[in-house]
Design a protein around this motif. Structure first.
Motif, PDB file in Angstrom:
ATOM      1  N   ASP A  62      -8.198 -10.950   4.819  1.00 50.04           N
ATOM      2  CA  ASP A  62      -6.905 -10.458   4.356  1.00 50.04           C
ATOM      3  C   ASP A  62      -5.879 -11.580   4.247  1.00 50.04           C
ATOM      4  O   ASP A  62      -5.086 -11.622   3.300  1.00 50.04           O
ATOM      5  CB  ASP A  62      -6.392  -9.376   5.310  1.00 50.04           C
ATOM      6  N   ALA A  63      -5.897 -12.516   5.202  1.00 48.44           N
ATOM      7  CA  ALA A  63      -4.934 -13.613   5.195  1.00 48.44           C
ATOM      8  C   ALA A  63      -5.128 -14.520   3.984  1.00 48.44           C
ATOM      9  O   ALA A  63      -4.155 -15.077   3.453  1.00 48.44           O
ATOM     10  CB  ALA A  63      -5.042 -14.423   6.490  1.00 48.44           C
ATOM     11  N   HIS A  64      -6.371 -14.664   3.531  1.00 49.04           N
ATOM     12  CA  HIS A  64      -6.668 -15.549   2.407  1.00 49.04           C
ATOM     13  C   HIS A  64      -6.921 -14.777   1.117  1.00 49.04           C
ATOM     14  O   HIS A  64      -7.323 -15.369   0.113  1.00 49.04           O
ATOM     15  CB  HIS A  64      -7.867 -16.435   2.735  1.00 49.04           C
ATOM     16  N   GLN A  65      -6.717 -13.466   1.154  1.00 44.75           N
ATOM     17  CA  GLN A  65      -6.861 -12.617  -0.040  1.00 44.75           C
ATOM     18  C   GLN A  65      -8.223 -12.817  -0.711  1.00 44.75           C
ATOM     19  O   GLN A  65      -8.326 -12.966  -1.932  1.00 44.75           O
ATOM     20  CB  GLN A  65      -5.722 -12.894  -1.034  1.00 44.75           C
ATOM     21  N   ILE A  66      -9.257 -12.826   0.096  1.00 43.78           N
ATOM     22  CA  ILE A  66     -10.620 -12.946  -0.417  1.00 43.78           C
ATOM     23  C   ILE A  66     -11.085 -11.583  -0.929  1.00 43.78           C
ATOM     24  O   ILE A  66     -10.863 -10.561  -0.281  1.00 43.78           O
ATOM     25  CB  ILE A  66     -11.566 -13.458   0.690  1.00 43.78           C
ATOM     26  N   ASP A  67     -11.702 -11.605  -2.097  1.00 38.22           N
ATOM     27  CA  ASP A  67     -12.129 -10.362  -2.744  1.00 38.22           C
ATOM     28  C   ASP A  67     -13.436  -9.870  -2.125  1.00 38.22           C
ATOM     29  O   ASP A  67     -14.519 -10.049  -2.669  1.00 38.22           O
ATOM     30  CB  ASP A  67     -12.302 -10.600  -4.247  1.00 38.22           C
ATOM     31  N   LEU A  68     -13.317  -9.273  -0.949  1.00 41.92           N
ATOM     32  CA  LEU A  68     -14.479  -8.731  -0.251  1.00 41.92           C
ATOM     33  C   LEU A  68     -14.082  -7.368   0.311  1.00 41.92           C
ATOM     34  O   LEU A  68     -13.405  -7.274   1.335  1.00 41.92           O
ATOM     35  CB  LEU A  68     -14.913  -9.674   0.872  1.00 41.92           C
ATOM     36  N   ASP A  69     -14.467  -6.314  -0.398  1.00 44.09           N
ATOM     37  CA  ASP A  69     -14.026  -4.959  -0.063  1.00 44.09           C
ATOM     38  C   ASP A  69     -14.940  -4.360   1.003  1.00 44.09           C
ATOM     39  O   ASP A  69     -16.100  -4.054   0.740  1.00 44.09           O
ATOM     40  CB  ASP A  69     -14.039  -4.093  -1.328  1.00 44.09           C
ATOM     41  N   LEU A  70     -14.380  -4.208   2.215  1.00 39.21           N
ATOM     42  CA  LEU A  70     -15.135  -3.629   3.323  1.00 39.21           C
ATOM     43  C   LEU A  70     -14.279  -2.596   4.043  1.00 39.21           C
ATOM     44  O   LEU A  70     -13.057  -2.745   4.140  1.00 39.21           O
ATOM     45  CB  LEU A  70     -15.556  -4.715   4.314  1.00 39.21           C
ATOM     46  N   ASP A  71     -14.934  -1.573   4.527  1.00 43.80           N
ATOM     47  CA  ASP A  71     -14.234  -0.512   5.259  1.00 43.80           C
ATOM     48  C   ASP A  71     -13.723  -1.057   6.583  1.00 43.80           C
ATOM     49  O   ASP A  71     -14.480  -1.620   7.376  1.00 43.80           O
ATOM     50  CB  ASP A  71     -15.189   0.659   5.491  1.00 43.80           C
ATOM     51  N   ARG A  72     -12.425  -0.901   6.820  1.00 44.07           N
ATOM     52  CA  ARG A  72     -11.831  -1.421   8.055  1.00 44.07           C
ATOM     53  C   ARG A  72     -11.908  -0.407   9.199  1.00 44.07           C
ATOM     54  O   ARG A  72     -11.690  -0.763  10.352  1.00 44.07           O
ATOM     55  CB  ARG A  72     -10.359  -1.794   7.828  1.00 44.07           C
ATOM     56  N   ASP A  82     -23.455   1.101  14.795  1.00 42.42           N
ATOM     57  CA  ASP A  82     -24.528   0.145  14.528  1.00 42.42           C
ATOM     58  C   ASP A  82     -24.809   0.059  13.034  1.00 42.42           C
ATOM     59  O   ASP A  82     -24.971  -1.031  12.484  1.00 42.42           O
ATOM     60  CB  ASP A  82     -25.789   0.561  15.289  1.00 42.42           C
ATOM     61  N   ILE A  83     -24.849   1.221  12.369  1.00 42.40           N
ATOM     62  CA  ILE A  83     -25.060   1.232  10.910  1.00 42.40           C
ATOM     63  C   ILE A  83     -23.892   0.559  10.202  1.00 42.40           C
ATOM     64  O   ILE A  83     -24.075  -0.248   9.284  1.00 42.40           O
ATOM     65  CB  ILE A  83     -25.241   2.678  10.415  1.00 42.40           C
ATOM     66  N   TYR A  84     -22.672   0.890  10.623  1.00 46.10           N
ATOM     67  CA  TYR A  84     -21.460   0.296  10.043  1.00 46.10           C
ATOM     68  C   TYR A  84     -21.449  -1.221  10.241  1.00 46.10           C
ATOM     69  O   TYR A  84     -21.144  -1.985   9.310  1.00 46.10           O
ATOM     70  CB  TYR A  84     -20.228   0.931  10.692  1.00 46.10           C
ATOM     71  N   TYR A  85     -21.813  -1.657  11.435  1.00 47.20           N
ATOM     72  CA  TYR A  85     -21.799  -3.089  11.746  1.00 47.20           C
ATOM     73  C   TYR A  85     -22.815  -3.841  10.891  1.00 47.20           C
ATOM     74  O   TYR A  85     -22.506  -4.889  10.296  1.00 47.20           O
ATOM     75  CB  TYR A  85     -22.093  -3.287  13.231  1.00 47.20           C
ATOM     76  N   ARG A  86     -24.035  -3.312  10.833  1.00 44.96           N
ATOM     77  CA  ARG A  86     -25.078  -3.993  10.062  1.00 44.96           C
ATOM     78  C   ARG A  86     -24.720  -4.032   8.577  1.00 44.96           C
ATOM     79  O   ARG A  86     -24.980  -5.029   7.890  1.00 44.96           O
ATOM     80  CB  ARG A  86     -26.432  -3.301  10.272  1.00 44.96           C
ATOM     81  N   HIS A  87     -24.115  -2.961   8.051  1.00 42.88           N
ATOM     82  CA  HIS A  87     -23.689  -2.939   6.646  1.00 42.88           C
ATOM     83  C   HIS A  87     -22.606  -3.997   6.409  1.00 42.88           C
ATOM     84  O   HIS A  87     -22.650  -4.731   5.412  1.00 42.88           O
ATOM     85  CB  HIS A  87     -23.154  -1.548   6.284  1.00 42.88           C
ATOM     86  N   SER A  88     -21.643  -4.086   7.305  1.00 48.86           N
ATOM     87  CA  SER A  88     -20.550  -5.053   7.140  1.00 48.86           C
ATOM     88  C   SER A  88     -21.068  -6.481   7.216  1.00 48.86           C
ATOM     89  O   SER A  88     -20.701  -7.340   6.392  1.00 48.86           O
ATOM     90  CB  SER A  88     -19.486  -4.825   8.222  1.00 48.86           C
ATOM     91  N   ILE A  89     -21.929  -6.753   8.194  1.00 53.96           N
ATOM     92  CA  ILE A  89     -22.483  -8.101   8.353  1.00 53.96           C
ATOM     93  C   ILE A  89     -23.304  -8.494   7.129  1.00 53.96           C
ATOM     94  O   ILE A  89     -23.218  -9.628   6.635  1.00 53.96           O
ATOM     95  CB  ILE A  89     -23.340  -8.186   9.628  1.00 53.96           C
ATOM     96  N   SER A  90     -24.093  -7.555   6.610  1.00 51.86           N
ATOM     97  CA  SER A  90     -24.907  -7.853   5.420  1.00 51.86           C
ATOM     98  C   SER A  90     -24.014  -8.199   4.234  1.00 51.86           C
ATOM     99  O   SER A  90     -24.312  -9.140   3.479  1.00 51.86           O
ATOM    100  CB  SER A  90     -25.795  -6.655   5.078  1.00 51.86           C
ATOM    101  N   ALA A  91     -22.923  -7.453   4.059  1.00 51.18           N
ATOM    102  CA  ALA A  91     -22.004  -7.720   2.952  1.00 51.18           C
ATOM    103  C   ALA A  91     -21.342  -9.087   3.105  1.00 51.18           C
ATOM    104  O   ALA A  91     -21.185  -9.839   2.132  1.00 51.18           O
ATOM    105  CB  ALA A  91     -20.948  -6.620   2.876  1.00 51.18           C
ATOM    106  N   ILE A  92     -20.953  -9.422   4.331  1.00 51.08           N
ATOM    107  CA  ILE A  92     -20.318 -10.724   4.581  1.00 51.08           C
ATOM    108  C   ILE A  92     -21.314 -11.853   4.337  1.00 51.08           C
ATOM    109  O   ILE A  92     -20.987 -12.857   3.683  1.00 51.08           O
ATOM    110  CB  ILE A  92     -19.781 -10.779   6.025  1.00 51.08           C
ATOM    111  N   GLU A  93     -22.534 -11.708   4.847  1.00 47.41           N
ATOM    112  CA  GLU A  93     -23.548 -12.745   4.667  1.00 47.41           C
ATOM    113  C   GLU A  93     -23.891 -12.923   3.189  1.00 47.41           C
ATOM    114  O   GLU A  93     -24.085 -14.056   2.718  1.00 47.41           O
ATOM    115  CB  GLU A  93     -24.802 -12.400   5.466  1.00 47.41           C
ATOM    116  N   TYR A  94     -23.951 -11.813   2.444  1.00 44.35           N
ATOM    117  CA  TYR A  94     -24.237 -11.915   1.010  1.00 44.35           C
ATOM    118  C   TYR A  94     -23.122 -12.667   0.296  1.00 44.35           C
ATOM    119  O   TYR A  94     -23.377 -13.546  -0.542  1.00 44.35           O
ATOM    120  CB  TYR A  94     -24.406 -10.529   0.393  1.00 44.35           C
ATOM    121  N   TYR A  95     -21.873 -12.335   0.628  1.00 47.08           N
ATOM    122  CA  TYR A  95     -20.736 -12.995  -0.018  1.00 47.08           C
ATOM    123  C   TYR A  95     -20.751 -14.491   0.277  1.00 47.08           C
ATOM    124  O   TYR A  95     -20.541 -15.314  -0.624  1.00 47.08           O
ATOM    125  CB  TYR A  95     -19.425 -12.376   0.470  1.00 47.08           C
ATOM    126  N   ILE A  96     -21.008 -14.859   1.527  1.00 48.79           N
ATOM    127  CA  ILE A  96     -21.033 -16.269   1.899  1.00 48.79           C
ATOM    128  C   ILE A  96     -22.152 -16.999   1.162  1.00 48.79           C
ATOM    129  O   ILE A  96     -21.974 -18.117   0.664  1.00 48.79           O
ATOM    130  CB  ILE A  96     -21.192 -16.407   3.425  1.00 48.79           C
TER     131      ILE A  96
END
Length: 241
Positions: A62-72, A82-96
């Motif tokens: 949010d501070a750097h306005q990165i276009d990565l839409d994830l449920d907060r 656990d499902i929410y965490y794994r989904h979020s981590i997968s999305a972050i790892e894919y973006y990186i």
């Protein structure tokens, strides 16, 4: 939390900084889990640590306005989280990973070579000799086809105005790996491939700049001040008043 030294050490590029931050957070979490393993940490404590990791990543995004839409909004249930965490981590790892590949492609300098007609003929002659060796070598059909495709790709490059050596390097590595694995009769192929590689030392290298980077224009020619002053003085001499 992070100290100022760590925050100041982050790369200027926001995507690179995110990758560095995420790597540190993941390492810290893995270290915490290892330290707590002997104490048999509770599921609640693990969720707290994982949630803390996500909060810091979300704050950076949010501070750097990165276009990565994830449920907060994180669910409270153990399995749901656990499902929410794994989904979020997968999305972050894919973006990186994606942005890392994009940066690599932008920064890559592609080298190619301008071959003289004599060098083209020399290389194509080596290719024909290698094809004869391949036909007589004790290889399975799949391996024979694999090496032939690499050589055909390189042969097409040789006929271009600017020739890249990626396919040639790939053929050399592939053949040497087969020799190490115990394949017989391939040493002459490596010798011919290496001779072709040596031919490029006689060629003119052409470097394509990374995309988005402009070639530097030559500096404008220096003005000859002496001529300018003389011209002005001559005009003064011709003025009758």
């Amino acid at each position: 939390m992070f100290d100022d030294d760590f925050l100041q050490s982050l790369p200027d590029d926001a995507d690179e900084a995110l990758a560095t931050l995420f790597q540190k957070l993941s390492s810290d979490l893995a270290r915490w889990r290892q330290d707590e393993a002997e104490n048999q940490y509770s599921t609640f404590n693990l969720i707290e640590e994982q949630h803390g990791l996500l909060i810091r990543v979300f704050a950076f995004i949010d501070a750097h306005q990165i276009d990565l839409d994830l449920d907060r909004e994180a669910p409270t249930g153990g399995e749901a989280f656990d499902i929410y965490y794994r989904h979020s981590i997968s999305a972050i790892e894919y973006y990186i990973a994606r942005t890392s590949f994009e940066r690599s492609a932008r920064r890559k300098v592609v080298a190619s070579y301008v071959l003289s007609p004599a060098l083209r003929l020399e290389i194509q002659r080596h290719l024909e000799q290698i094809r004869v060796i391949i036909a007589e070598a004790d290889l399975t059909e799949n391996k024979r086809d694999a090496l032939s495709k690499k050589l055909n790709a390189f042969s097409e490059e040789v006929d271009r105005d600017r020739t890249r050596i990626d396919a040639l390097a790939s053929a050399i590595v592939w053949t040497r790996k087969e020799i190490i694995a115990g394949a017989q009769g391939l040493e002459p192929i490596v010798e011919k491939l290496t001779k072709m590689l040596d031919s490029f030392a006689k060629a003119t290298e052409f470097l394509r700049l990374p995309s988005g980077e402009k070639k530097q224009l030559p500096a404008p020619p220096k003005r000859i001040e002496g001529l300018k002053r003389n011209f002005a003085r001559d005009l003064d001499d011709e003025v009758p008043f």
